[in-house]
Design a protein around this motif. Structure first.
Motif, short mmCIF file in Angstrom:
data_model
loop_
_atom_site.label_atom_id
_atom_site.label_comp_id
_atom_site.label_asym_id
_atom_site.label_seq_id
_atom_site.Cartn_x
_atom_site.Cartn_y
_atom_site.Cartn_z
N ASP A 95 -8.21 19.17 -13.63
CA ASP A 95 -7.68 20.26 -12.81
C ASP A 95 -6.49 20.91 -13.53
O ASP A 95 -5.51 20.23 -13.84
N ALA A 96 -6.56 22.20 -13.74
CA ALA A 96 -5.50 22.92 -14.45
C ALA A 96 -4.18 22.91 -13.70
O ALA A 96 -3.13 23.20 -14.26
N GLU A 97 -4.23 22.55 -12.41
CA GLU A 97 -3.01 22.55 -11.61
C GLU A 97 -2.42 21.16 -11.45
O GLU A 97 -1.40 20.99 -10.78
N ARG A 98 -3.08 20.16 -12.01
CA ARG A 98 -2.58 18.80 -11.81
C ARG A 98 -2.00 18.23 -13.09
O ARG A 98 -2.56 18.33 -14.16
N GLU A 101 -9.83 26.97 -21.17
CA GLU A 101 -8.85 28.01 -21.52
C GLU A 101 -7.60 28.02 -20.64
O GLU A 101 -6.61 28.66 -21.00
N ASP A 102 -7.60 27.30 -19.52
CA ASP A 102 -6.41 27.31 -18.67
C ASP A 102 -5.54 26.07 -18.80
O ASP A 102 -4.58 25.89 -18.05
N ALA A 103 -5.83 25.20 -19.76
CA ALA A 103 -5.06 23.96 -19.89
C ALA A 103 -3.71 24.19 -20.57
O ALA A 103 -3.54 25.12 -21.35
N SER A 156 1.90 11.36 -12.80
CA SER A 156 0.58 11.99 -12.85
C SER A 156 0.07 12.22 -11.44
O SER A 156 0.28 11.38 -10.56
N GLU A 157 -0.59 13.33 -11.24
CA GLU A 157 -1.10 13.64 -9.91
C GLU A 157 -2.50 13.08 -9.72
O GLU A 157 -3.48 13.81 -9.65
N ASP A 158 -2.53 11.75 -9.76
CA ASP A 158 -3.80 11.05 -9.56
C ASP A 158 -4.07 10.94 -8.07
O ASP A 158 -3.15 10.82 -7.27
N ARG A 159 -5.37 10.99 -7.74
CA ARG A 159 -5.74 10.77 -6.33
C ARG A 159 -6.71 9.60 -6.28
O ARG A 159 -7.28 9.23 -7.29
N GLU A 160 -6.87 9.06 -5.10
CA GLU A 160 -7.76 7.91 -4.92
C GLU A 160 -9.13 8.22 -5.51
O GLU A 160 -9.81 9.13 -5.05
N SER A 216 -9.39 20.44 -18.24
CA SER A 216 -8.16 21.17 -18.03
C SER A 216 -7.16 20.31 -17.28
O SER A 216 -7.52 19.47 -16.46
N SER A 217 -5.89 20.53 -17.60
CA SER A 217 -4.83 19.76 -16.97
C SER A 217 -3.50 20.36 -17.37
O SER A 217 -3.43 21.23 -18.24
N LEU A 218 -2.44 19.88 -16.71
CA LEU A 218 -1.09 20.09 -17.22
C LEU A 218 -0.77 18.78 -17.91
O LEU A 218 -0.26 17.85 -17.29
N HIS A 219 -1.09 18.69 -19.16
CA HIS A 219 -1.13 17.40 -19.83
C HIS A 219 0.12 17.15 -20.66
O HIS A 219 0.51 17.98 -21.49
N ASN A 220 0.70 16.01 -20.44
CA ASN A 220 1.87 15.61 -21.21
C ASN A 220 1.52 14.29 -21.88
O ASN A 220 1.54 13.24 -21.26
#
Lengths: 254, 437
Positions: B180-183, B235-237, B105-109, B208-212
């Motif tokens: 974030d639709a890109e993360r 709409e971008d997820a 996952s593209e988690d940030r602090e 929104s996300s790239l969710h798995n």
């Protein structure tokens, strides 16, 4: 005082885009307010076609003749306009409508017929009373239209609508078929209430004479091969009970 | 992960029900077709070919059985989908590449890719399960590339355990809000309904996300669990996921997937049974607008005798390029005598330019059953419904409105959480307004 007149009516069933098949071959029938007419006849004689045509089912096409309600041309009206003009068809096979509750449906229909929403308080009471008389469980109002109803329950709901919508003329399309003796009695009482309370005219389509013990006809018409082959009073039904339709069928074949 | 569990997993990944599924597998038997047919005579599609199964008796004509579909916890066992595979042939695989990647996952602090909120009543266990910590990974078997990378990269699974005998009217809600639709966000949820408990769990996806996201559900003996998964993404997820459940003895499981939002959503919902007397209901409702791809797949594995299942997925489509897919598999295994099962998919196409695919597959290995049926319809409104309403005086436009709302409401009614039902019907009203329905 209203009149439903059917004059030399010829109707075909639409089989597909290209083919039709003639069913009614010149039907004449006049029903006045307060009269009960029994339409009897063998299977396939066109009784149900007559019922569906008067109500406007798109599967049937009027080839010639007239259907007049107080002189107005019924065939020029859409299905919903006919209902609002005072015609009611109690269907032989009411469809299930998923997701639409009985309470929503009944209120929508009543509002459409009356041209205004019914007063909430009296309406709820009217529905409850009518359901009680027809021995319908109060829970049914929150169920979806006809969904999961038994054959008898569907028929009782048709009569519930008949009582609540108060039409000028009711056409009962084999309402008695598939009913046990108790249900037949309950349904017949409902029809009789609507008939007496409302001077409603009735076209009672049936294959059997059984229901005529509970709903007394003023006239009996025998349907054979798409037209009226014989008519008379209640005594004609008694004769049919004994003899069946066999004599008429011979005549039609000859 | 302990070594022991790891060893079991490796073992499992090599051979499933006698079929080799490891790296050395020969072209993956059963992978080129999903459309299981009872008889080769019914095969009308050239992608459907009969074959004699290596592990079937010599006189039995066994085709690619759903039971032979490989599963594995090892990412290496699933190559990147190309779109030619049976289970990916309806999917826009090019646009799914980023959720196929074997990445964390593209988690940030202080800024996770997706934010989780769990409203769990006092006294309930809610925590996390490490990779391999039971009951995690006891029910969910990753069955495709998306699921296996989700499983491998989820980190600690979020775990909700409903205590035995717990009864609760209000739903327990798990909120997953993408940022974030890109993360990329990977997620694994484990829901365990203790014996004889009665509850509803709602998983709500928003933002929104790239969710798995995988969901693993255990319905213990005598328990009743309703699990509602709401896809109300922006709409971008993009959302891929596998929801697996095991239904215990005399237990009832109801899974409801409602998908409104997201650019691409692809959910696999699977059920099997631990014992007898279980009931599984799987409902789905999706509403696709222009540019959306909403795909739902259900699989009921009748692997034990005397259980019931009912599957009903309904969809509405409107707008150019609106796209939906439903593939429903039901497998009644040889030992599953006394099974009663039914599955149906209905799609209402509200405008031109939309496309709905619907594939019901029923595979029966025993004749000693109560019932098994399937149905699928795609098209416009049922004229007989309109006829009935209009015959009661209701004008055509209003009758259409009633029928369309009823079509959607049939699934919404199954939710039995009034606020949620209301909120969804409002959302559907807004959708219907777009196509003037």
């Amino acid at each position: 005082m209203s009149t439903l007149e059917i004059k030399d009516l010829h109707v075909s069933v639409i089989l597909d885009d290209e083919n039709t098949k003639p069913i009614l071959k010149g039907v004449n029938l006049t029903i006045n307010s307060g009269e009960i007419h029994a339409i009897m006849g063998p299977n396939g004689s066109g009784k149900s076609t007559l019922a569906s045509t008067v109500a406007g089912h798109p599967k049937y096409q009027v080839d010639s003749g007239e259907i007049l309600l107080d002189g107005e041309d019924v065939t020029a009206m859409s299905v919903d306009e006919r209902a609002r003009a005072g015609l009611f068809l109690a269907m032989q096979y009411p469809v299930e409508i998923p997701g639409v509750t009985m309470s929503n449906f009944l209120r929508s229909a009543k509002t459409a017929i009356d041209g205004e929403a019914p007063a909430l308080r009296t309406w709820t009471k009217d529905v409850k009373n009518a359901m009680g008389e027809l021995k319908i469980d109060p829970d049914f109002v929150s169920r979806n239209v006809n969904e999961g109803f038994s054959g008898g329950e569907k028929k009782r709901h048709e009569i519930l609508q008949l009582e609540l919508l108060r039409p000028k003329f009711a056409i009962l399309d084999e309402t008695d078929s598939g009913l046990d003796i108790d249900a037949l009695q309950v349904v017949s009482e409902g029809v009789n209430r609507a008939h007496q309370g409302n001077e409603m005219g009735v076209m009672l389509i049936t294959h059997y004479t059984r229901i005529l013990r509970y709903i007394k006809p003023d006239f009996v018409h025998v349907f054979v091969d798409g037209k009226v082959a014989d008519q008379g009073g209640a005594e004609l039904a008694d004769r049919l009970e004994e003899e069946g339709y066999v004599n008429y069928l011979k005549g039609a074949a000859a | 992960m302990t070594d022991q569990i790891k060893a079991e997993k490796t073992e499992a990944s090599e051979k499933v029900d006698g079929v080799v599924v490891g790296e050395s597998r020969p072209a993956i038997p059963g992978m080129d077709q999903e459309g299981e047919k009872l008889s080769p005579d019914l095969a009308t599609d050239d992608t459907i070919r009969a074959r004699r199964s290596a592990n079937a008796g010599s006189d039995s004509q066994v085709m690619h059985s759903r039971a032979e579909r490989p599963w594995s916890f090892d990412v290496a066992d699933f190559s990147l989908p190309t779109g030619r595979e049976e289970e990916w042939r309806f999917s826009p695989v090019k646009q799914l590449q980023r959720v196929f990647e074997d990445v964390a996952s593209e988690d940030r602090e202080g800024d996770p890719a997706a934010e989780y909120t769990l409203d769990v009543p006092e006294g309930w266990d809610a925590g996390t399960l490490a990779d391999g910590q039971e009951p995690r990974d006891t029910v969910l078997r990753p069955a495709d590339r998306a699921a296996v990378v989700g499983s491998a990269n989820a980190g600690p699974a979020r775990y909700v355990r409903i205590p035995e005998n717990a009864e609760r009217r209000e739903p327990v809600t798990v909120r997953i809000a993408g940022r974030d639709a890109e993360r990329r966000s990977n997620s694994h949820l484990v829901i365990e309904a203790g014996a004889n408990s009665h509850t509803t769990v709602v998983i709500e996806h928003t933002g929104s996300s790239l969710h798995n996201g995988n969901v693993e559900t255990l319905v213990r003996e005598g328990a009743t669990l309703t699990l509602i998964s709401l896809q109300r993404w922006d709409e971008d997820a993009v959302h891929v996921g596998q929801h697996d459940a095991e239904v215990g003895k005399d237990a009832s499981y109801k899974h409801i997937a409602v998908t409104l939002g997201g650019r691409i959503v692809r959910l696999n919902s699977n059920v099997r049974y631990a014992d007898e007397g279980g009931s599984a209901q799987m409902f789905g409702l999706y509403y696709a607008d222009s540019g959306q791809h909403l795909e739902h797949r259900s699989f009921v594995d009748h692997n034990a005798p005397r259980n019931t299942s009912n599957v009903l997925y309904k969809g509405a489509l409107q707008g150019e390029g609106a796209r939906t897919v439903w593939v429903g598999d039901v497998l009644i295994q040889k030992e599953a005598e006394g099974t009663d099962s039914y599955e149906k998919n209905q799609n209402l196409v509200l405008t031109d330019g939309a496309r709905a695919d619907s594939v019901p597959n029923l595979e029966i290995e025993t004749g000693v059953i109560e019932g098994a049926g399937h149905a699928s319809t795609t098209g416009q409104m049922d004229d007989e419904h309109l006829w009935y309403l209009m015959a009661r005086g209701i004008p055509e436009k209003q009758a259409r409105r009633l029928v369309v709302r009823g079509f959607l409401n049939e699934i919404v009614q199954q939710i039995r959480v009034p606020e949620l039902e209301e909120s969804l019907m409002e959302a559907f009203e807004a959708e219907l307004a777009l196509s003037d329905n």
